[in-house]
Design a protein around this motif. Structure first.
Motif, mmCIF file in Angstrom:
data_model
loop_
_atom_site.group_PDB
_atom_site.id
_atom_site.type_symbol
_atom_site.label_atom_id
_atom_site.label_comp_id
_atom_site.label_asym_id
_atom_site.label_seq_id
_atom_site.Cartn_x
_atom_site.Cartn_y
_atom_site.Cartn_z
ATOM 1 N N ARG A 82 88.192 56.575 34.308
ATOM 2 C CA ARG A 82 89.243 56.734 33.294
ATOM 3 C C ARG A 82 89.968 55.411 33.061
ATOM 4 O O ARG A 82 90.305 55.081 31.927
ATOM 5 N N PHE A 83 90.157 54.641 34.122
ATOM 6 C CA PHE A 83 90.924 53.401 34.020
ATOM 7 C C PHE A 83 90.049 52.184 34.288
ATOM 8 O O PHE A 83 89.045 52.259 35.006
ATOM 9 N N GLU A 84 90.449 51.059 33.716
ATOM 10 C CA GLU A 84 89.866 49.779 34.116
ATOM 11 C C GLU A 84 90.221 49.526 35.582
ATOM 12 O O GLU A 84 91.269 49.975 36.064
ATOM 13 N N VAL A 85 89.351 48.826 36.298
ATOM 14 C CA VAL A 85 89.587 48.552 37.715
ATOM 15 C C VAL A 85 90.856 47.720 37.859
ATOM 16 O O VAL A 85 91.021 46.687 37.212
ATOM 17 N N THR A 86 91.746 48.181 38.709
ATOM 18 C CA THR A 86 93.050 47.544 38.869
ATOM 19 C C THR A 86 93.034 46.466 39.960
ATOM 20 O O THR A 86 92.127 46.398 40.797
ATOM 21 N N VAL A 87 94.084 45.675 39.956
ATOM 22 C CA VAL A 87 94.277 44.680 41.007
ATOM 23 C C VAL A 87 94.333 45.365 42.375
ATOM 24 O O VAL A 87 93.730 44.900 43.351
ATOM 25 N N GLY A 88 95.031 46.497 42.456
ATOM 26 C CA GLY A 88 95.152 47.216 43.717
ATOM 27 C C GLY A 88 93.819 47.685 44.255
ATOM 28 O O GLY A 88 93.557 47.599 45.466
ATOM 29 N N ARG A 89 92.969 48.198 43.379
ATOM 30 C CA ARG A 89 91.638 48.635 43.812
ATOM 31 C C ARG A 89 90.795 47.437 44.234
ATOM 32 O O ARG A 89 90.066 47.492 45.232
ATOM 33 N N PHE A 90 90.891 46.337 43.507
ATOM 34 C CA PHE A 90 90.112 45.155 43.861
ATOM 35 C C PHE A 90 90.567 44.572 45.195
ATOM 36 O O PHE A 90 89.764 44.023 45.951
ATOM 37 N N ARG A 91 91.842 44.730 45.500
ATOM 38 C CA ARG A 91 92.367 44.222 46.765
ATOM 39 C C ARG A 91 91.655 44.896 47.946
ATOM 40 O O ARG A 91 91.413 44.263 48.979
ATOM 41 N N ARG A 92 91.298 46.166 47.789
ATOM 42 C CA ARG A 92 90.546 46.867 48.825
ATOM 43 C C ARG A 92 89.161 46.229 49.000
ATOM 44 O O ARG A 92 88.670 46.091 50.123
ATOM 45 N N PHE A 93 88.519 45.915 47.901
ATOM 46 C CA PHE A 93 87.201 45.287 47.942
ATOM 47 C C PHE A 93 87.264 43.956 48.672
ATOM 48 O O PHE A 93 86.449 43.658 49.558
ATOM 49 N N LEU A 94 88.253 43.141 48.329
ATOM 50 C CA LEU A 94 88.380 41.827 48.945
ATOM 51 C C LEU A 94 88.658 41.947 50.442
ATOM 52 O O LEU A 94 88.152 41.159 51.244
ATOM 53 N N SER A 95 89.425 42.954 50.840
ATOM 54 C CA SER A 95 89.797 43.096 52.250
ATOM 55 C C SER A 95 88.593 43.396 53.139
ATOM 56 O O SER A 95 88.628 43.121 54.346
ATOM 57 N N GLU A 96 87.537 43.967 52.585
ATOM 58 C CA GLU A 96 86.344 44.311 53.359
ATOM 59 C C GLU A 96 85.218 43.297 53.200
ATOM 60 O O GLU A 96 84.166 43.421 53.835
ATOM 61 N N TYR A 97 85.430 42.308 52.367
ATOM 62 C CA TYR A 97 84.389 41.324 52.060
ATOM 63 C C TYR A 97 84.262 40.301 53.196
ATOM 64 O O TYR A 97 85.277 39.961 53.822
ATOM 65 N N PRO A 98 83.044 39.835 53.548
ATOM 66 C CA PRO A 98 81.754 40.048 52.890
ATOM 67 C C PRO A 98 80.935 41.201 53.457
ATOM 68 O O PRO A 98 79.752 41.332 53.140
ATOM 69 N N GLY A 99 81.544 42.047 54.299
ATOM 70 C CA GLY A 99 80.806 43.157 54.875
ATOM 71 C C GLY A 99 80.323 44.184 53.870
ATOM 72 O O GLY A 99 79.464 45.015 54.185
ATOM 73 N N ASN A 100 80.873 44.139 52.666
ATOM 74 C CA ASN A 100 80.495 45.105 51.635
ATOM 75 C C ASN A 100 79.646 44.478 50.522
ATOM 76 O O ASN A 100 79.549 45.033 49.428
ATOM 77 N N MET A 101 79.032 43.343 50.795
ATOM 78 C CA MET A 101 78.153 42.732 49.789
ATOM 79 C C MET A 101 76.949 43.642 49.536
ATOM 80 O O MET A 101 76.444 44.274 50.457
ATOM 81 N N PRO A 102 76.490 43.733 48.288
ATOM 82 C CA PRO A 102 75.357 44.612 47.984
ATOM 83 C C PRO A 102 74.045 44.065 48.537
ATOM 84 O O PRO A 102 73.914 42.863 48.797
ATOM 85 N N VAL A 103 73.090 44.963 48.707
ATOM 86 C CA VAL A 103 71.718 44.582 49.060
ATOM 87 C C VAL A 103 70.820 44.958 47.891
ATOM 88 O O VAL A 103 71.235 45.670 46.961
ATOM 89 N N ALA A 104 69.601 44.475 47.924
ATOM 90 C CA ALA A 104 68.673 44.668 46.800
ATOM 91 C C ALA A 104 68.594 46.134 46.394
ATOM 92 O O ALA A 104 68.426 47.023 47.230
ATOM 93 N N GLY A 105 68.748 46.366 45.086
ATOM 94 C CA GLY A 105 68.639 47.711 44.534
ATOM 95 C C GLY A 105 69.944 48.465 44.417
ATOM 96 O O GLY A 105 70.006 49.483 43.717
ATOM 97 N N ASP A 106 70.998 48.010 45.081
ATOM 98 C CA ASP A 106 72.294 48.691 44.979
ATOM 99 C C ASP A 106 72.804 48.651 43.536
ATOM 100 O O ASP A 106 72.547 47.705 42.793
#
Length: 317
Positions: A82-106
């Motif tokens: 429904r919404f464009e990805v927010t700064v708050g949601r992206f902050r969660r992504f950054l906090s787990e990086y690089p452990g959440n980097m995609p692998v082939a096919g994701d």
């Protein structure tokens, strides 16, 4: 819980005044960016920031303005944030990086071969590099090092590869251009705006009404001109409940920018062309014409721009 049952319960809850409930949205642990995140999005700041709803598939005509020609496309059912990805949601992504980097096919489209992540694609190698990658023009970037009053603004300055990686981590994917356009044009209604045929104004969308060709934007533009997601809801909502499909920030899609392919079913242009990756929807610092559901533009996928963000698509349930 089945989507239909949740929709019924949510409708009843809404009628009773329960905050944080959005019809046809199924809470899911697969939406990583909203784990334990308070329901603070939307015009009343009481909706789940990861709200998404089913877009019922069908056929429609994709108008190619430069050629004055249209191409028929069919899309299957899919869910769209429904919404464009927010700064708050992206902050969660950054906090787990690089452990959440995609692998082939994701992050692949379930009906399109070879549409997932390629290990050869570039990504920041560590958290510091990812942090630096979302800094562009300091006057306009929405990212801040510490949470502040911009947590509900759409994240901008994100290149295509980072947007793809985010959606894959978040249990989704980037929408195809055909899907995005279908949602923005109200499906087979093929309207110029997500809300229909009503004239464009600032009650419906975030854009620059006094756009200047000399300044290539609003003469007095500031970061404050980028609105919190859903600020024009419900007036500016699309047929299936998405906000800001016209205006606020443009949105990355899966496709390369090129002439439309011939009539197709669940298609995407995955052939590398000089036109870059497609971004749709117009933005806060551009004129009214850019907000048409038929306007198309491509950008270098490595570019990070203050007028481009994204939202994720998801499998239907």
């Amino acid at each position: 819980m089945a989507a239909s049952k949740w929709s019924l319960l949510c409708g009843m809850a809404l009628a009773g005044g329960l905050a944080g409930c959005t019809a046809d949205v199924v809470p899911s642990s697969s939406i990583a960016s909203c784990t334990d995140l308070a329901a603070t999005c939307g015009p009343k700041k009481d909706e789940i920031c990861c709200a998404n709803s089913l877009v019922t598939g069908g056929e429609y005509e994709r108008l190619e303005l430069d050629q004055n020609k249209s191409y028929r496309a069919t899309v299957s059912d899919f869910r769209l944030d429904r919404f464009e990805v927010t700064v708050g949601r992206f902050r969660r992504f950054l906090s787990e990086y690089p452990g959440n980097m995609p692998v082939a096919g994701d992050g692949a489209h379930p009906n399109i071969e070879n549409s997932g992540w390629y290990d050869s694609w570039p990504l920041p190698q560590d958290q510091a590099e990812l942090h630096a990658s979302v800094e562009c023009n300091p006057d306009y970037q929405t990212w801040t090092d510490e949470p502040g009053d911009g947590e509900h603004k759409p994240i901008n300055c994100v290149n295509w590869y980072v947007a793809f990686a985010f959606c894959a981590w978040d249990g989704g994917r980037l929408p195809t251009e055909a899907e995005w356009t279908y949602a923005a044009a109200r499906g087979s209604e093929e309207t110029n705006y997500p809300w229909g045929s009503a004239a464009l104004d600032q009650d419906h969308a975030v854009y620059c009404p006094n756009y200047s060709e000399v300044d290539q934007g609003c003469p007095t533009a500031t970061r404050a001109d980028i609105a919190d997601v859903g600020s024009r809801s419900p007036a500016g909502d699309g047929k299936w409940g998405q906000t800001d499909l016209a205006g606020n920030v443009r949105e990355w899609t899966l496709d390369f920018h090129d002439v439309y392919p011939d009539d197709c079913v669940d298609c995407a242009n995955l052939t590398n062309v000089i036109g870059g990756r497609e971004a749709r929807g117009g933005d806060w610092n551009n004129d009214a014409a850019s907000l048409s559901s038929y306007q198309r533009i491509g950008y270098d996928p490595t570019a990070k721009m203050s007028w481009v963000g994204f939202r994720c698509a998801r499998r239907p349930r």
